[in-house]
Scaffold this motif. Structure first.
Motif, mmCIF file in Angstrom:
data_model
loop_
_atom_site.group_PDB
_atom_site.id
_atom_site.type_symbol
_atom_site.label_atom_id
_atom_site.label_comp_id
_atom_site.label_asym_id
_atom_site.label_seq_id
_atom_site.Cartn_x
_atom_site.Cartn_y
_atom_site.Cartn_z
ATOM 1 N N PRO A 1 0.586 -1.295 -0.731
ATOM 2 C CA PRO A 1 -0.334 0.260 -0.596
ATOM 3 C C PRO A 1 0.541 0.796 0.426
ATOM 4 C CG PRO A 1 -0.216 -0.854 2.271
ATOM 5 C CD PRO A 1 0.713 -1.535 1.446
ATOM 6 N N LEU A 2 0.865 2.538 -1.118
ATOM 7 C CA LEU A 2 1.632 3.317 -1.026
ATOM 8 C C LEU A 2 1.212 4.200 0.064
ATOM 9 C CD1 LEU A 2 1.881 3.048 -4.809
ATOM 10 C CD2 LEU A 2 3.884 2.438 -3.430
ATOM 11 N N PHE A 3 -0.056 4.312 0.242
ATOM 12 C CA PHE A 3 -1.124 5.183 0.949
ATOM 13 C C PHE A 3 -2.269 5.017 1.010
ATOM 14 C CE2 PHE A 3 -3.916 8.831 1.633
ATOM 15 C CZ PHE A 3 -2.873 9.334 2.408
ATOM 16 N N ASN A 4 -2.662 5.050 2.700
ATOM 17 C CA ASN A 4 -3.908 3.989 2.889
ATOM 18 C C ASN A 4 -4.754 5.060 4.024
ATOM 19 O OD1 ASN A 4 -2.221 3.511 5.329
ATOM 20 N ND2 ASN A 4 -3.067 1.206 5.322
ATOM 21 N N GLY A 5 -4.284 6.741 3.551
ATOM 22 C CA GLY A 5 -5.127 7.555 4.293
ATOM 23 C C GLY A 5 -4.380 7.630 6.077
ATOM 24 N N PHE A 6 -3.532 7.127 5.913
ATOM 25 C CA PHE A 6 -2.463 7.425 7.630
ATOM 26 C C PHE A 6 -3.051 6.551 8.071
ATOM 27 C CE2 PHE A 6 -2.279 12.095 5.524
ATOM 28 C CZ PHE A 6 -1.606 12.310 5.354
ATOM 29 N N GLN A 7 -3.404 5.191 8.647
ATOM 30 C CA GLN A 7 -4.064 4.743 8.340
ATOM 31 C C GLN A 7 -2.846 3.491 9.424
ATOM 32 O OE1 GLN A 7 -6.597 1.363 7.083
ATOM 33 N NE2 GLN A 7 -7.731 3.040 6.290
ATOM 34 N N ARG A 8 -1.641 3.452 8.455
ATOM 35 C CA ARG A 8 -0.549 2.555 9.380
ATOM 36 C C ARG A 8 0.257 3.723 10.266
ATOM 37 N NH1 ARG A 8 2.888 1.730 3.888
ATOM 38 N NH2 ARG A 8 2.055 4.298 3.376
#
Length: 416
Positions: free
Chosen positions: A295-302
């Motif tokens: 995932p390159l970007f997941n809405g700052f979930q990581r």
């Protein structure tokens, strides 16, 4: 008066303190609830182990339609179709997330076992305290019985002196009031003894009424360890501290698991299937595939997941520090209480001896007309209070020792 002492436990089954502890460890509701947390932790560990194994699925389909359709293979019109497939998938790499989860789950089981051991010793403390309270109250009943007997003897003696003209009517009335007060105090202690019996029954989780044995007494064995030895022992055996330390390790493992979301996931899958318009299906096929994702970007979930894991780890470390400080404070206070109670019992025993002798002397002086009824009353009160202080001192020592054992997670009479 002997019958009055039995009233507090007339319908109760007499048990020793060891039997009370054994029953409580099997039937105390709090311990039963605590054990369920161990079972949940073990199932979490089983789930973490399962994540290391491949997933296997089976699929089956059947269809039948009112209108036929052309089968390209048989060049005929068919209305039914069958298919069966077995599919297996396995994650080759997920950033070590499964292994950190397994470590966290393992630590969770050990932590819950430590918390269960802590709950066990807290229940043992409650049982010993309730048992000691029942024994102490029974001893206080005996104290009040002796007081009633002394007051009855005093009243009879004062009446004899009144007949001989050596006492006044006021002396007789004062002695009668003292006897009435003693009888009221005896009734109060008998009610207290009954209450302590029910409290002991409640804390061990028994449906039948239980009471201490007739031979039970408040033991006064000297403390076998110094303050420093107890503190050193607590660092090794205290269940609360062990559970808090394990919680920190589990929280740190969760942080590692959260960081693994920054790494790619690689999976492999394989399948084998049968399909045909007739049953059983005979056309076979297989497939093998390798897939990966990142995932390159997941809405700052990581980032949020890592932040929460770090915050939980920080909270766990502060909780461990708080537990350590609280453990030191409680251990020091209970040790001081035990030492004070031990010294107080020695003084109380001497006070009882002195008070008995003082009462004897005052009685003789009163008989000779050299002492007043007020002096005789004071001597009676002093003796009763000395006996009460002796019982309470022994009870305080028992409670303090039970509290120390609960903090350490072990009995003091056991070899380290």
């Amino acid at each position: 008066m002997a019958e009055a002492q039995v009233q507090a436990s007339d319908n109760a089954r007499q048990i020793t303190v060891d039997e009370a502890v054994e029953i409580a460890l099997r039937r105390n509701p709090r311990l039963i609830q605590a054990y369920s947390t161990i079972e949940m932790a073990e199932h979490n560990r089983l789930s973490a182990y399962g994540a290391l194994l491949p997933g296997v699925s089976a699929f089956f389909s059947y269809s039948n339609s009112s209108t036929g359709r052309l089968d390209a293979l048989s060049q005929g019109i068919v209305a039914t179709s069958y298919s069966t497939r077995l599919q297996a998938n396995y994650t080759l790499f997920d950033g070590w997330g499964r292994f950190t989860n397994l470590k966290s789950a393992r630590l969770g089981v050990v932590e819950q076992n430590a918390r269960y051991r802590e709950a066990e010793f807290q229940v043992i403390q409650q049982v010993k305290q309730a048992y000691a309270a029942a024994v102490a109250t029974r001893d206080l009943v005996a104290v009040e019985e002796r007081r009633v007997q002394r007051q009855a003897d005093q009243l009879e003696f004062v009446r004899q002196q009144l007949e001989l003209g050596r006492a006044t009517r006021s002396d007789s009335l004062r002695s009668q009031v003292d006897l009435n007060n003693a009888q009221l105090a005896l009734l109060t202690e008998q009610n207290n003894a009954r209450t302590r019996t029910f409290e002991l029954t409640e804390v061990i989780g028994s449906e039948t009424l239980v009471a201490p044995t007739a031979e039970a007494e408040l033991a006064m064995a000297a403390m076998p360890y110094t303050r420093d030895e107890l503190f050193a022992m607590a660092d090794v055996t205290a269940p609360a501290l062990e559970a808090a330390s394990l919680a920190v390790e589990a929280a740190e493992a969760t942080v590692s698991g959260a960081r693994s979301s920054y790494l790619p996931t690689i999976s492999i899958g394989a399948g084998y299937g049968w399909a045909n318009q007739e049953f059983p299906p005979s056309n076979r096929s297989w497939s093998v595939g390798l897939s990966g994702s990142y995932p390159l970007f997941n809405g700052f979930q990581r980032e949020t997941q890592v932040f929460r894991a770090r915050a939980s780890a920080d909270q766990a470390r502060q909780e461990e520090r708080a537990v350590r400080l609280n453990l030191s404070s409680l251990l020091d206070a209970r040790y001081a209480t035990a030492q004070s109670a031990l010294a107080g019992v020695d003084l109380a025993e001497r006070n009882v001896e002195l008070s008995e002798e003082s009462l004897r002397v005052v009685q003789e002086r009163y008989q000779l007309g050299l002492a007043t009824i007020l002096e005789l009353q004071d001597a009676q009160i002093t003796l009763t209070q000395a006996e009460v202080d002796l019982v309470r001192g022994r009870f305080d020592y028992e409670v303090a020792v039970a509290g120390i054992e609960a903090l350490l997670g072990r009995r003091l009479d056991q070899q380290p």
